[in-house]
Structures are given as C-alpha cells and as structure tokens.
Design an enzyme around this catalytic site. Structure first.
Site, short mmCIF file in Angstrom:
data_model
loop_
_atom_site.label_atom_id
_atom_site.label_comp_id
_atom_site.label_asym_id
_atom_site.label_seq_id
_atom_site.Cartn_x
_atom_site.Cartn_y
_atom_site.Cartn_z
N CYS A 89 0.81 -1.22 0.00
CA CYS A 89 0.00 0.00 0.00
C CYS A 89 0.84 1.27 0.00
O CYS A 89 0.35 2.34 -0.37
CB CYS A 89 -0.95 0.01 1.20
SG CYS A 89 -2.11 -1.36 1.19
N HIS A 346 -9.10 3.56 -1.63
CA HIS A 346 -7.69 3.21 -1.44
C HIS A 346 -7.20 2.46 -2.68
O HIS A 346 -7.24 1.23 -2.74
CB HIS A 346 -7.59 2.34 -0.18
CG HIS A 346 -6.23 1.81 0.12
ND1 HIS A 346 -5.06 2.35 -0.38
CD2 HIS A 346 -5.84 0.77 0.93
CE1 HIS A 346 -4.02 1.67 0.09
NE2 HIS A 346 -4.47 0.71 0.88
N CYS A 376 0.21 2.06 6.53
CA CYS A 376 0.47 0.67 6.90
C CYS A 376 0.59 -0.15 5.62
O CYS A 376 -0.09 0.12 4.63
CB CYS A 376 -0.62 0.12 7.80
SG CYS A 376 -2.28 0.15 7.11
#
Length: 390
Positions: A89, A346, A376
C-alpha cells in the site's frame, strides 16, 4: 544543503469498483497524471530523468514494465525511463522517498514519483490467484517462512481485528470514525477543497461523455445506522466493509526537483520533502507499524508530533488511524481533515502520492507548514514522510 522540492502534486478522483473510472486502461491512467504534471508545472518533459511508479498488483494490464508503459502512453518523450515498484500500500509513498533520495544525493534533478491501481480491471490478489488456479508454484510464503511464524497466511483483516482488540476499540467506535470520514470528505468535496489536486478524466456514461472530477465513493447520506447495518468480516469481529477502505481505481503523482532545476526551468515549488523514514515490524499484526515508524521519523527530524500541523494516516481499516492517534497522543482535529480512504477509496499503489497530494494542498489551503503522512503496508512495513508546504 541539498533540498528536494515539490513542484506539483496531483491525483485523479477515485472511482468505485466497476464504476466511472473502470473504462480506463491503467497505463493510460498513469499517462494522464504524467501529462498533467508536465502541463501544470511547465517543466520541459525531456528534463524528467526518471519516473518511479508504484503499483501493487502487477499482473494483466499492470504487468510488463508497467511504469514504462505509462510513459510510452503519455506525451513524455521516449527518452524518459521508468521503473515499477511494490511496497504494497505504500508503493507510491516509497516512490516519493526514492525520488527525494535521488534529488538529495545530487544524482538527479527532476524525478516523477507516481502510482496507479485499477482495482476493477486488475483485481487484488490476481497476481497470486491465477498461479494457484493453474497449480504453479507454492505461493509467496515458503515452507521455511510458514514454519518460522507458525502460520500459512498473513492477513491484513486479522491484523485489523488484532489492533482493535489491543486498543479496546468496539464496533461503535470504528463506525463513528467511518462516519466522520464520509462527512469530512463530503464537506471537502462540496467546498471544492480537492479541486486544485484533481486531474479530470473524460469518461463514458449512459448519458454520454462526461468529466470525472469527484471521488465516487463518498456517501453523502451515511449515518451510524447505515454503517452499522453492514456485517462484520468475521463472526464476533468489529471490522466491516463500511469501516474499512474502499476498493478504488485511480492514479496520482508528484514532480520532485532540485534547487538547480527550479532555477534552470523557472519552476515554482509548492513544498519540500522535510524528512522521511521506513520501518518494519511484526508481520502478523502487520498494520500497527505506522506508530514506531512515525516515532522514528519525528526523532530523525528533531520534531514532536505537536510540531506537525496536519496528518494523513491511511484509513486501510478504522483501527489503524485510531490506534495511531492513541499511541502518539496526537490531535484528532489534525488527522485526515478532508476524509480518508474509508470515504475516498484506497487505490493501493496510487494511495501514497494520492494522500500526499491531499496533504500538500490542504496545508497550503489552511496556511499551515508541516504535514506528516504514513501508511500501513503488507508484511508489517510502514513509510512516513514529513513535508513542508511553501
């Protein structure tokens, strides 16, 4: 002392899964961001020395030197190289940090950090599942690794539940945070807070051609009741699809240059990279790593959390930013002030530079100075970047 300046920071508006942006090939999405960075900054496109492109699911349309394909699909000359990186991510946030390192070292003067993810056209985990379906290989976790940690899988969903238990967050607290994300995103959208950072995309709708300029995932009518009606991901758990980030299609990017490049090309900076760090920890709980990463980044910068005006902590799951706030004793009024991934989406590899665009523009809009971004990441890794608005 060398400095890494931010000249432009842009993103597309997010698209829901199989929604308004799903008609775009991901290489073309990346190309639109590259074109916009050049058009809005005024930099000579031939001056760009590298494009560092974050992308997580490097399969199908996002495979085969994906970053290079985005360059070739853009108006940038063929002479501009590119590389594709995967730090899960945090891929495009790491792209920012790699670009800054190139500038700070003096080895390059003009670098683009960017990210793309079309989660509609290249669904999450398909770079693994296609091999599993064909019976090719053993998967990404070797027998040695499984034996070391005593488990066959590392699950972000499990990690989110573990954090919620550790910090004593109940379902109501997570849902309340999710509602706040939607309300802040809705207010920001209606106030035009995202206008300066968004690159419009031409799309086809049932009513004909249109321009996509607003994040598709924001629920303007969200309530505690509607969020609370969504089932938990595991029985007896507290995490749901409504208090976690949305699957999203999108692209984003940032132009980072040296002081010499500012003068050579007549560019105007909007910020600079102040400090950054990347750390790794427990791959099982996984999503807690932004806490020690932030502590390290602040220490390296000689700063306290109170010195930071705005924070962007990726809302992968509601327990993540809530735990970060609690552990750092940070000010909730400075966190994700325009909403986060729960409302805005996201897009995995694009989220790093997406959040950076929102952070830099929010700082400038509010007349604030320092912003901190953290993410994260799979495997228990986290990036932290501190920027200064100019």
């Amino acid at each position: 002392m060398a400095e890494a300046y931010i000249v432009e920071s842009l993103r597309t508006a997010g698209g829901r899964r199989n929604g308004r942006v799903s008609g775009w090939h991901p290489a073309d999405l990346g190309a639109e961001i590259l074109n916009a960075l050049v058009d809005r900054s005024g930099v000579d496109p031939a001056a760009i020395e590298d494009v560092i492109m974050g992308c997580v699911t490097q399969a199908g349309e996002q495979s085969f030197a994906f970053g290079r394909n985005a360059v070739l699909a853009s108006r940038l000359p063929e002479s501009v190289p590119a590389v594709t990186i995967d730090r899960q991510c945090g891929s495009s946030q790491q792209a920012v940090q790699f670009a800054a390192q190139a500038i700070l070292s003096g080895s390059q003067d003009v670098v683009v950090a960017a990210g793309v993810e079309s989660m509609s056209r290249v669904p999450m985990f398909t770079n693994l599942s296609f091999h599993e379906e064909k019976g090719v290989g053993e998967g990404p976790l070797s027998a040695r690794l499984k034996a070391k940690y005593g488990r066959d899988v590392f699950s972000q969903f499990e990690g989110a539940e573990m954090i919620a238990r550790k910090y004593a967050f109940d379902r109501e607290a997570l849902d309340a945070y999710a509602l706040q994300s939607h309300r802040r995103a809705a207010a920001a959208t209606e106030a035009g807070a995202f206008d300066a950072e968004i690159v419009p995309l031409e799309i086809q709708t049932p009513d004909g051609p249109a321009m996509h300029t607003k994040d598709e995932g924001v629920r303007y009518d969200a309530t505690m009741d509607s969020i609370g009606s969504v089932k938990t991901l595991v029985e007896g758990g507290v995490v749901t699809a409504a208090n976690a980030s949305q699957i999203c299609d999108g692209a984003s990017g940032m132009l980072i240059v040296s002081e010499a490049a500012l003068k050579r090309y007549g560019l105007t900076p909007i910020g600079r990279i102040h400090s950054f760090a990347v750390t790794a920890g427990d791959p099982v709980i996984m999503l807690e790593e932004p806490i020690p990463a932030t502590q390290r980044a602040l220490k390296r910068a000689g700063m306290r959390i109170q010195d930071i005006d705005l924070y962007e902590v990726n809302e992968a799951f509601a327990p993540v930013p809530l735990a970060w706030l609690q552990a750092l004793d940070a000010d909730p009024d400075r966190l994700n002030v325009n909403g986060g991934a729960i409302a805005l989406g996201h897009p995995l590899g694009a989220s790093g530079t997406k959040l950076m665009a929102t952070l830099v523009h929010a700082l400038r809009a509010r007349g604030k100075r320092y912003g901190l971004q953290t993410m994260c990441e799979g495997g228990g890794v986290a990036n932290v970047t501190i920027v200064e608005a100019l």
